[in-house]
Design an enzyme around this catalytic site. Structure first.
Site, mmCIF file in Angstrom:
data_model
loop_
_atom_site.group_PDB
_atom_site.id
_atom_site.type_symbol
_atom_site.label_atom_id
_atom_site.label_comp_id
_atom_site.label_asym_id
_atom_site.label_seq_id
_atom_site.Cartn_x
_atom_site.Cartn_y
_atom_site.Cartn_z
ATOM 1 N N ARG A 147 17.559 -14.830 10.586
ATOM 2 C CA ARG A 147 17.248 -13.378 9.947
ATOM 3 C C ARG A 147 17.753 -13.414 8.286
ATOM 4 O O ARG A 147 17.190 -12.875 7.605
ATOM 5 C CB ARG A 147 18.331 -12.383 10.644
ATOM 6 C CG ARG A 147 18.193 -10.940 9.784
ATOM 7 C CD ARG A 147 18.613 -9.805 10.928
ATOM 8 N NE ARG A 147 19.588 -9.826 11.685
ATOM 9 C CZ ARG A 147 21.100 -10.112 11.504
ATOM 10 N NH1 ARG A 147 21.383 -10.093 10.352
ATOM 11 N NH2 ARG A 147 21.538 -10.321 12.802
ATOM 12 N N LYS A 156 -2.987 -8.118 3.587
ATOM 13 C CA LYS A 156 -4.334 -7.969 2.995
ATOM 14 C C LYS A 156 -4.581 -9.164 2.290
ATOM 15 O O LYS A 156 -4.690 -10.369 2.922
ATOM 16 C CB LYS A 156 -4.052 -6.684 2.390
ATOM 17 C CG LYS A 156 -3.507 -5.526 2.894
ATOM 18 C CD LYS A 156 -4.278 -5.122 4.148
ATOM 19 C CE LYS A 156 -3.675 -3.964 5.051
ATOM 20 N NZ LYS A 156 -2.401 -3.633 5.290
ATOM 21 N N ASP A 202 2.913 -0.571 -5.726
ATOM 22 C CA ASP A 202 2.033 -1.336 -4.556
ATOM 23 C C ASP A 202 0.964 -2.057 -5.182
ATOM 24 O O ASP A 202 -0.133 -1.411 -5.413
ATOM 25 C CB ASP A 202 1.901 -0.367 -3.484
ATOM 26 C CG ASP A 202 1.307 -0.970 -2.234
ATOM 27 O OD1 ASP A 202 0.765 -1.837 -2.728
ATOM 28 O OD2 ASP A 202 1.499 -0.472 -1.199
ATOM 29 N N TYR A 224 -1.716 4.854 0.506
ATOM 30 C CA TYR A 224 -1.750 4.734 2.050
ATOM 31 C C TYR A 224 -1.332 5.496 2.966
ATOM 32 O O TYR A 224 -0.010 6.145 2.625
ATOM 33 C CB TYR A 224 -1.447 3.066 1.944
ATOM 34 C CG TYR A 224 -1.310 2.761 3.541
ATOM 35 C CD1 TYR A 224 -2.491 2.926 4.479
ATOM 36 C CD2 TYR A 224 -0.014 2.401 4.189
ATOM 37 C CE1 TYR A 224 -2.285 2.624 5.632
ATOM 38 C CE2 TYR A 224 -0.066 2.037 5.578
ATOM 39 C CZ TYR A 224 -1.231 2.038 6.234
ATOM 40 O OH TYR A 224 -1.168 1.734 7.783
HETATM 41 O O1 P1T Z 1 0.223 -2.670 7.183
HETATM 42 P P1 P1T Z 1 1.327 -2.997 6.509
HETATM 43 O O2 P1T Z 1 1.275 -4.653 6.347
HETATM 44 O O3 P1T Z 1 2.483 -2.643 6.959
HETATM 45 O O4 P1T Z 1 1.045 -2.613 5.107
HETATM 46 C C1 P1T Z 1 1.060 -1.335 4.644
HETATM 47 C C2 P1T Z 1 0.336 -0.877 3.494
HETATM 48 C C3 P1T Z 1 1.036 -0.899 2.273
HETATM 49 N N1 P1T Z 1 0.306 -0.575 1.037
HETATM 50 C C4 P1T Z 1 -1.044 -0.396 0.990
HETATM 51 C C5 P1T Z 1 -1.586 -0.124 -0.139
HETATM 52 C C6 P1T Z 1 -1.680 -0.505 2.284
HETATM 53 O O5 P1T Z 1 -3.151 -0.435 2.139
HETATM 54 C C7 P1T Z 1 -1.128 -0.470 3.310
HETATM 55 C C8 P1T Z 1 -1.784 -0.922 4.615
HETATM 56 N N2 P1T Z 1 -3.000 -0.554 4.577
HETATM 57 C C9 P1T Z 1 -4.070 -0.468 5.725
HETATM 58 C C10 P1T Z 1 -3.746 -0.858 7.050
HETATM 59 C C11 P1T Z 1 -5.353 0.110 5.653
HETATM 60 O O6 P1T Z 1 -6.274 -0.283 6.203
HETATM 61 O O7 P1T Z 1 -5.409 0.728 4.484
#
Ligand code: P1T
Length: 379
Positions: free
Chosen positions: A46, A194, A169, A98
């Site tokens: 961790r 992503k 972000d 998001y």
């Molecule tokens: O899904 P995760 O890895 O926890 O990430 C969240 C997140 C954070 N910032 C942005 C700009 C994002 O688009 C996302 C997650 N977005 C999607 C799952 C979506 O389909 O837009």
């Protein structure tokens, strides 16, 4: 070292005991100590894991930064940044972002007496009006999800005096197209699920900074809260990130071609893509970004039902949440990615029921255009 060389080499030295050229998946929770406290710098996974360390070095290098902390998801990385705050602090955040980030802010951290103001951060007057003496963080998403608005990071820095922090972000742009730390941001966050992972096969996140004190706190939260990626997930993200530049070039070429095609189509009402000269912040995007990315959103001149039927009828664009993989995806933000946002909040922000969002993949563009044409023509 230039971008792709960094992506392929930083943190990727041959493994010392065997010479393995590729960083191994150190699938271990713990490490044997020679004597109490006498070990090779690794005590518990961790806290620290060699596969994760390699990923963190690689991702820091992609943002030209000194430090990175990898997390089990983008939301875990975002939480780690919010964990820098204390009760009574105030945050200004993008009104378009998001839906899961909005949910985390409004339904988790707001309960801990952290106050949030949501403004259109592309309006600097609105930003200035929202700042308070207690403002400790400005949370920027640019381009925004799903409306592809652009926030001027350097102008935001000029308007926001330290010690208030700016976190960006950078998930949509990726470090290949945009480097927020060089524009004055203090922290960059990615959902590595992503583009950085790039193959829709892993969930992950990262928080990156040049500030050693901020990184110390982020590491403290990695260890104290525990939202870290497992070794295999860290390895998948690391493998994906090596080809980020190549993939982004093709994502962008395809997205621009599709944006131009949709913009001219009679069934299409409006297209949001920062690479189109008609985008209200096209000039800012040109200045701030090295490219416009692979995401776009649009509205059709048909009922919501028919728009949803269109989305489901495509052959190569899977109807799915998420983005940034090699395969093309389509989503209906109001019902999918932003479903956790109340309808009145969505409508106020322009995330209308007719909006569709594309994550344009790296397939052959002719196939993608034929797919869209085949699904649009019967509408
Ligand atoms: O899904 P995760 O890895 O926890 O990430 C969240 C997140 C954070 N910032 C942005 C700009 C994002 O688009 C996302 C997650 N977005 C999607 C799952 C979506 O389909 O837009």
């Amino acid at each position: 070292m230039r971008f792709s060389t960094r992506a392929i080499h930083v943190g990727q030295e041959a493994e010392q005991t065997t010479g393995a050229t590729i960083v191994p998946i150190f699938q271990t929770s713990t490490y044997t100590q020679e004597a109490v406290g006498k070990h090779k710098g690794f005590d518990y996974s961790r806290t620290i894991n060699p596969t994760r360390v390699a990923l963190e070095k690689q991702l820091a290098a992609l943002e030209n930064a000194a430090h990175a902390g990898a997390f089990a998801s983008g939301m875990a990385a975002t939480s780690a940044v919010l964990n820098l705050l204390s009760a009574g602090d105030h945050v200004v955040a993008s009104d378009d972002m998001y839906g899961g980030t909005y949910r985390l802010f409004s339904r988790v951290f707001a309960r801990y007496a952290i106050d949030f103001t949501y403004v259109d951060l592309s309006d600097l007057e609105a930003l200035r009006a929202a700042l308070r003496p207690q403002t400790r963080l400005v949370w920027v998403e640019t381009p925004t999800n799903p409306l592809l608005k652009i926030v001027d990071i350097a102008a935001t820095r000029a308007a926001v005096a330290k010690p208030a922090l700016i976190a960006v972000d950078n998930t949509f742009a990726t470090p290949y197209f945009q480097q927020p730390l060089a524009l004055g941001a203090d922290i960059v966050v990615h959902s590595t699920t992503k583009y950085i992972g790039g193959h829709s096969d892993v969930v992950g996140g990262v928080a990156i900074t040049n500030d050693a004190a901020i990184h110390e706190q982020i590491k403290f939260h990695q260890n104290s809260v525990g939202g870290v990626p497992g070794p295999f997930d860290a390895w998948l993200v690391m493998r994906g990130a090596k080809t980020l530049a190549l993939r982004m070039q093709q994502h962008e070429r395809n997205a621009l071609a599709i944006a131009q095609y949709l913009e001219k189509h009679q069934k299409v009402e409006h297209v949001n893509y920062p690479g189109l000269p008609a985008h209200p912040q096209h000039a800012l995007a040109q200045r701030q970004m090295r490219g416009f990315g692979g995401m776009l959103s649009f509205t059709l001149r048909v009922s919501e039902e028919r728009a949803m039927a269109f989305a489901a009828s495509l052959r190569y664009f899977s109807l799915a949440e998420s983005l940034g993989g090699v395969e093309s995806l389509i989503c209906h933000p109001a019902r999918m990615t932003h479903g956790s946002m109340p309808k009145e909040d969505r409508d106020r922000r322009g995330v209308t029921d007719g909006l569709l969002r594309l994550s344009v993949g790296i397939e052959d563009i002719e196939d993608l255009l034929e797919d869209l044409e085949g699904a649009l023509s019967p509408l």
